[in-house]
Design a protein around this motif. Sequence first.
Motif, PDB file in Angstrom:
ATOM      1  N   MET A 186      19.922  42.900 -56.954  1.00 54.15           N
ATOM      2  CA  MET A 186      20.669  43.305 -55.756  1.00 54.15           C
ATOM      3  C   MET A 186      20.613  42.208 -54.688  1.00 54.15           C
ATOM      4  O   MET A 186      21.618  41.908 -54.042  1.00 54.15           O
ATOM      5  CB  MET A 186      20.123  44.622 -55.202  1.00 54.15           C
ATOM      6  CG  MET A 186      20.481  45.823 -56.038  1.00 54.15           C
ATOM      7  SD  MET A 186      22.261  46.079 -56.193  1.00 54.15           S
ATOM      8  CE  MET A 186      22.647  46.556 -54.528  1.00 54.15           C
ATOM      9  N   ARG A 187      19.454  41.596 -54.502  1.00 54.40           N
ATOM     10  CA  ARG A 187      19.319  40.522 -53.513  1.00 54.40           C
ATOM     11  C   ARG A 187      20.181  39.320 -53.916  1.00 54.40           C
ATOM     12  O   ARG A 187      20.814  38.697 -53.075  1.00 54.40           O
ATOM     13  CB  ARG A 187      17.852  40.091 -53.379  1.00 54.40           C
ATOM     14  CG  ARG A 187      17.031  41.011 -52.525  1.00 54.40           C
ATOM     15  CD  ARG A 187      15.693  40.391 -52.153  1.00 54.40           C
ATOM     16  NE  ARG A 187      14.866  40.087 -53.308  1.00 54.40           N
ATOM     17  CZ  ARG A 187      13.927  40.903 -53.800  1.00 54.40           C
ATOM     18  NH1 ARG A 187      13.727  42.060 -53.252  1.00 54.40           N
ATOM     19  NH2 ARG A 187      13.214  40.541 -54.831  1.00 54.40           N
ATOM     20  N   ARG A 188      20.210  39.039 -55.204  1.00 53.57           N
ATOM     21  CA  ARG A 188      21.009  37.914 -55.694  1.00 53.57           C
ATOM     22  C   ARG A 188      22.497  38.176 -55.477  1.00 53.57           C
ATOM     23  O   ARG A 188      23.240  37.295 -55.053  1.00 53.57           O
ATOM     24  CB  ARG A 188      20.724  37.671 -57.176  1.00 53.57           C
ATOM     25  CG  ARG A 188      21.381  36.413 -57.735  1.00 53.57           C
ATOM     26  CD  ARG A 188      21.112  36.226 -59.218  1.00 53.57           C
ATOM     27  NE  ARG A 188      21.744  37.224 -60.055  1.00 53.57           N
ATOM     28  CZ  ARG A 188      23.060  37.239 -60.377  1.00 53.57           C
ATOM     29  NH1 ARG A 188      23.850  36.298 -59.919  1.00 53.57           N
ATOM     30  NH2 ARG A 188      23.543  38.169 -61.150  1.00 53.57           N
ATOM     31  N   LEU A 189      22.930  39.412 -55.744  1.00 50.39           N
ATOM     32  CA  LEU A 189      24.350  39.739 -55.630  1.00 50.39           C
ATOM     33  C   LEU A 189      24.814  39.829 -54.178  1.00 50.39           C
ATOM     34  O   LEU A 189      25.943  39.496 -53.866  1.00 50.39           O
ATOM     35  CB  LEU A 189      24.642  41.068 -56.341  1.00 50.39           C
ATOM     36  CG  LEU A 189      24.529  41.039 -57.862  1.00 50.39           C
ATOM     37  CD1 LEU A 189      24.691  42.442 -58.425  1.00 50.39           C
ATOM     38  CD2 LEU A 189      25.554  40.097 -58.472  1.00 50.39           C
ATOM     39  N   THR A 190      23.948  40.295 -53.293  1.00 49.66           N
ATOM     40  CA  THR A 190      24.345  40.474 -51.891  1.00 49.66           C
ATOM     41  C   THR A 190      24.072  39.230 -51.051  1.00 49.66           C
ATOM     42  O   THR A 190      24.476  39.168 -49.897  1.00 49.66           O
ATOM     43  CB  THR A 190      23.616  41.678 -51.266  1.00 49.66           C
ATOM     44  OG1 THR A 190      22.202  41.498 -51.367  1.00 49.66           O
ATOM     45  CG2 THR A 190      24.039  42.954 -51.962  1.00 49.66           C
ATOM     46  N   GLY A 191      23.395  38.272 -51.630  1.00 47.59           N
ATOM     47  CA  GLY A 191      23.159  36.996 -50.954  1.00 47.59           C
ATOM     48  C   GLY A 191      22.045  37.070 -50.020  1.00 47.59           C
ATOM     49  O   GLY A 191      21.709  36.631 -49.088  1.00 47.59           O
TER      50      GLY A 191
END
Length: 62
Positions: free
Chosen positions: A57-62
């Motif tokens: 989730m952190r990777r996808l939301t930046g």
Amino acid sequence: MGTNQTFLVHIVEDQNATWQGDITWLDQDKTEGFRSLLELIKLIDGAVGSEKKEEEMRRLTG
């Protein structure tokens, strides 16, 4: 990849051909009991799986 998690597993008994005891997440100061080896594996898998979901989730939301 991800951060490591550290668990302390305390086997209290060995009945009905499986283990019973407690698992402690040392990084979170959280303890939970388990009544079988399968339950222990599910607890560990859930902890590791939830961490991977958070990372994704952190990777996808930046």
